[in-house]
Design an enzyme around this catalytic site. Structure first.
Site, short mmCIF file in Angstrom:
data_model
loop_
_atom_site.label_atom_id
_atom_site.label_comp_id
_atom_site.label_asym_id
_atom_site.label_seq_id
_atom_site.Cartn_x
_atom_site.Cartn_y
_atom_site.Cartn_z
N ASP A 28 6.11 4.58 50.83
CA ASP A 28 7.03 4.33 49.72
C ASP A 28 7.18 2.81 49.61
O ASP A 28 7.42 2.14 50.62
CB ASP A 28 8.38 4.99 50.01
CG ASP A 28 9.32 4.98 48.82
OD1 ASP A 28 9.52 3.90 48.22
OD2 ASP A 28 9.88 6.04 48.51
N ILE A 29 7.02 2.26 48.41
CA ILE A 29 7.11 0.79 48.27
C ILE A 29 8.55 0.30 48.24
O ILE A 29 8.79 -0.91 48.27
CB ILE A 29 6.33 0.27 47.05
CG1 ILE A 29 6.84 0.89 45.75
CG2 ILE A 29 4.83 0.48 47.23
CD1 ILE A 29 6.31 0.19 44.51
N GLU A 87 12.20 10.79 38.64
CA GLU A 87 11.58 9.65 37.96
C GLU A 87 10.07 9.77 37.82
O GLU A 87 9.49 9.17 36.93
CB GLU A 87 11.96 8.34 38.66
CG GLU A 87 11.39 8.14 40.05
CD GLU A 87 12.11 8.89 41.16
OE1 GLU A 87 11.60 8.88 42.30
OE2 GLU A 87 13.17 9.49 40.92
N HIS A 92 6.59 15.69 45.18
CA HIS A 92 6.41 14.82 46.33
C HIS A 92 7.48 15.07 47.37
O HIS A 92 8.58 15.51 47.06
CB HIS A 92 6.36 13.34 45.94
CG HIS A 92 7.56 12.83 45.21
ND1 HIS A 92 7.82 13.12 43.89
CD2 HIS A 92 8.58 12.02 45.61
CE1 HIS A 92 8.94 12.51 43.51
NE2 HIS A 92 9.42 11.85 44.53
N HIS A 94 9.42 13.16 50.60
CA HIS A 94 9.72 11.94 51.35
C HIS A 94 9.77 12.32 52.83
O HIS A 94 10.50 13.25 53.19
CB HIS A 94 11.09 11.37 50.97
CG HIS A 94 11.19 10.85 49.58
ND1 HIS A 94 11.08 9.51 49.29
CD2 HIS A 94 11.39 11.48 48.40
CE1 HIS A 94 11.22 9.34 47.98
NE2 HIS A 94 11.41 10.52 47.42
#
Length: 134
Positions: A28-29, A87, A92, A94
């Site tokens: 994750d950026i 968003e 996905h 995390h």
């Protein structure tokens, strides 16, 4: 093609942590902690529960393998699994190394890491992921 599909296809750069034919994992950026990783299916599916039973089972097994690699790279009490996010229209997960539940508070300030730090973190996770497959 959405942004996560472009990442999995290599059209947008990412810090790869693991992959197979069906799934892709990358840092994750905007991480909550070092090692915060996103796991996605390569095929575009907006909602995790739109996946068929066999696919979601394989997705979870892949995420489990990535979580074990994260825990080996970043010793922690547990690796949290969080499914949220509106968003990006792409399912996905995390995966977040945690010492306490505070580590999984998405309202807190995100880490600011250098490119070198991202590369080092991804490299550690990928190395541990590949060891688990041997």
């Amino acid at each position: 093609m959405d942004i996560f599909s472009k990442i999995a296809a290599g059209e947008i750069p990412s810090y790869k942590c693991a992959e197979n034919e069906e799934f892709y994992a990358f840092l994750d950026i905007n991480p909550l902690v070092k090692g915060h990783t996103l796991v996605i299916p390569r095929r575009e599916v907006d909602y995790i529960f739109d996946m068929d039973d066999d696919e979601i089972a394989r997705f979870q097994v892949f995420a489990k393998q990535v979580a074990k690699a994260i825990k080996a790279a970043f010793p922690c009490k547990k690796v949290a699994q969080v499914v949220l996010g509106l968003e990006v229209p792409h399912a996905h997960i995390h995966l977040i190394p945690m010492q306490s539940e505070k580590d999984v508070d998405f309202r807190r300030e995100k880490l600011q890491l250098t490119e070198e730090e991202f590369k080092e973190i991804a490299g550690k996770i990928l190395e541990n992921f590949q060891k688990k497959l041997q």
